[in-house]
Write a protein that holds these residues in place. Structure first.
Motif, short mmCIF file in Angstrom:
data_model
loop_
_atom_site.label_atom_id
_atom_site.label_comp_id
_atom_site.label_asym_id
_atom_site.label_seq_id
_atom_site.Cartn_x
_atom_site.Cartn_y
_atom_site.Cartn_z
N LEU A 100 0.69 -1.41 -0.05
CA LEU A 100 0.09 -0.04 0.04
C LEU A 100 0.71 1.21 -0.04
CD1 LEU A 100 -2.84 -0.95 2.84
CD2 LEU A 100 -2.88 -1.34 0.04
N ALA A 101 0.30 2.30 -0.45
CA ALA A 101 1.04 3.41 -0.35
C ALA A 101 1.59 4.01 0.91
CB ALA A 101 0.01 4.89 -0.70
N ASP A 117 -5.54 2.19 -1.81
CA ASP A 117 -4.48 2.89 -2.69
C ASP A 117 -3.30 1.62 -2.92
OD1 ASP A 117 -3.06 4.23 -4.42
OD2 ASP A 117 -2.59 5.96 -2.77
N ALA A 119 0.31 0.69 -3.89
CA ALA A 119 1.29 1.19 -4.59
C ALA A 119 1.97 0.18 -5.59
CB ALA A 119 2.33 1.84 -3.49
N SER A 260 2.85 10.62 -7.41
CA SER A 260 1.48 11.04 -7.52
C SER A 260 1.68 12.51 -8.15
CB SER A 260 0.72 11.43 -6.27
OG SER A 260 0.45 10.05 -5.46
N GLU A 263 -1.77 11.96 -12.75
CA GLU A 263 -2.62 10.64 -13.05
C GLU A 263 -2.23 9.98 -14.05
OE1 GLU A 263 -5.53 8.22 -11.86
OE2 GLU A 263 -5.05 10.11 -10.87
N ASN A 268 -5.89 3.40 -15.29
CA ASN A 268 -7.24 3.39 -15.28
C ASN A 268 -7.88 3.55 -16.71
OD1 ASN A 268 -7.64 2.95 -12.33
ND2 ASN A 268 -6.63 4.85 -12.40
#
Length: 306
Positions: A100-101, A117, A119, A260, A263, A268
């Motif tokens: 995870l982040a 989220d 990572a 980050s 995007e 996605n």
């Protein structure tokens, strides 16, 4: 003539390979999202088969540009189907955790269900385990393959000096499609391993100055490679050089996405359909222009010889 440049060929070759990067990412994501579980991995395996077949077809094809394009697309499909998806299959089959982040580990399916989220996905966490296999291939290229790769050539000069010609004396038979195929996979593999070690807090850490430095160095390096690319007159060689330019350029893109700064629309693709369709159409237009222009140039050369 030595200082003559070919900006159109260099830019279009760069764009051709550049468009492939998000399309490759998006293909994998869409297959994961849209295909049922019982069809996902057989489909991924067939994707690798198609990549292998395209490369073999390229070996027996005529024309430097055609062989290069078949080797490039074949390499992308092979990498996605037989490397990334196989890592994905075994990582999830045996319950490798996702990162995870915030740096914690969690079951991938649970994290996805909760919309957390992620990572780093499990398949990329186990990719550093392939380091030994990567080193084996590097050893092969370093000691026995005369190559057009500037980095390998530099290493041979540093390690072997005047003994280079004696040590690197027996070349493997050159096939353009196979050379392109191997170039794509080796550079992709190298940069993925580099990123995974950089992101790992046990080694460096994603927010370390070393990671930022590597990103900046890769960006600057891609500019120097592109400058060399500008001097290449043929489509095939230009595209092969563009593979190195783009993948090295893509390394800071991956780092910035990880931090980050923007995007990553290819992560996605379902949410950014218009953008991804635009990239796909642009890729088709560029590759069509390259093929048509290459055919026109070849026809002119033949008519001149007559």
């Amino acid at each position: 003539m030595k200082n003559k440049t070919y900006p159109l060929k260099a830019i279009l070759s760069f764009l051709l390979v550049l468009f492939l990067m998000p399309l490759g990412h998006a293909t994998m994501i869409l297959m994961e999202k849209l295909l049922p579980a019982n069809l996902l991995h057989p489909s991924a395996f067939m994707l690798g088969v198609v990549g292998l077949v395209l490369t073999v077809v390229g070996i027996f094809s005529k024309g430097d540009t055609k062989q290069t394009l078949l080797g490039l697309i074949g390499g992308l499909l092979f990498w996605t189907g037989w490397i990334e998806f196989l890592l994905l299959y075994y990582a999830r089959r045996f319950g490798t955790m996702a990162l995870l982040a915030d740096g914690s580990l969690i079951n991938f399916e649970e994290a996805e269900a909760l919309g957390m989220d992620i990572a780093t996905k499990p398949e990329y966490l186990i990719m550093p385990a392939t380091f030994g296999f990567w080193a084996m291939f590097v050893l092969l290229y370093l000691f026995s393959v005369p190559t057009g790769c500037n980095f390998i050539n530099w290493c041979q000069k540093v390690f072997f000096g005047k003994q280079k010609q004696k040590i690197v004396a027996k070349p493997i038979v050159r096939h353009t499609a196979l050379t392109t195929f191997m170039e794509f996979i080796m550079i992709m593999w190298t940069c993925y391993l580099l990123l995974m070690f950089l992101y790992d807090d046990n080694f460096v850490g994603e927010r370390s100055w070393i990671t930022i430095f590597v990103g900046v160095a890769c960006f600057v390096g891609s500019i120097f490679i592109f400058i060399k690319q500008l001097k290449i007159s043929s489509w095939g060689r230009n595209i092969r050089m563009a593979i190195a330019t783009v993948i090295i350029f893509w390394t800071p893109v991956e780092i910035l996405g990880r931090l980050s700064f923007f995007e990553e629309i290819w992560v996605n693709p379902q949410q950014y359909k218009s953008e991804m369709i635009a990239i796909l159409v642009s890729f088709v237009v560029v590759i069509a222009f390259v093929i048509i222009n290459g055919a026109v140039i070849k026809k002119k050369k033949l008519s001149t010889q007559k």
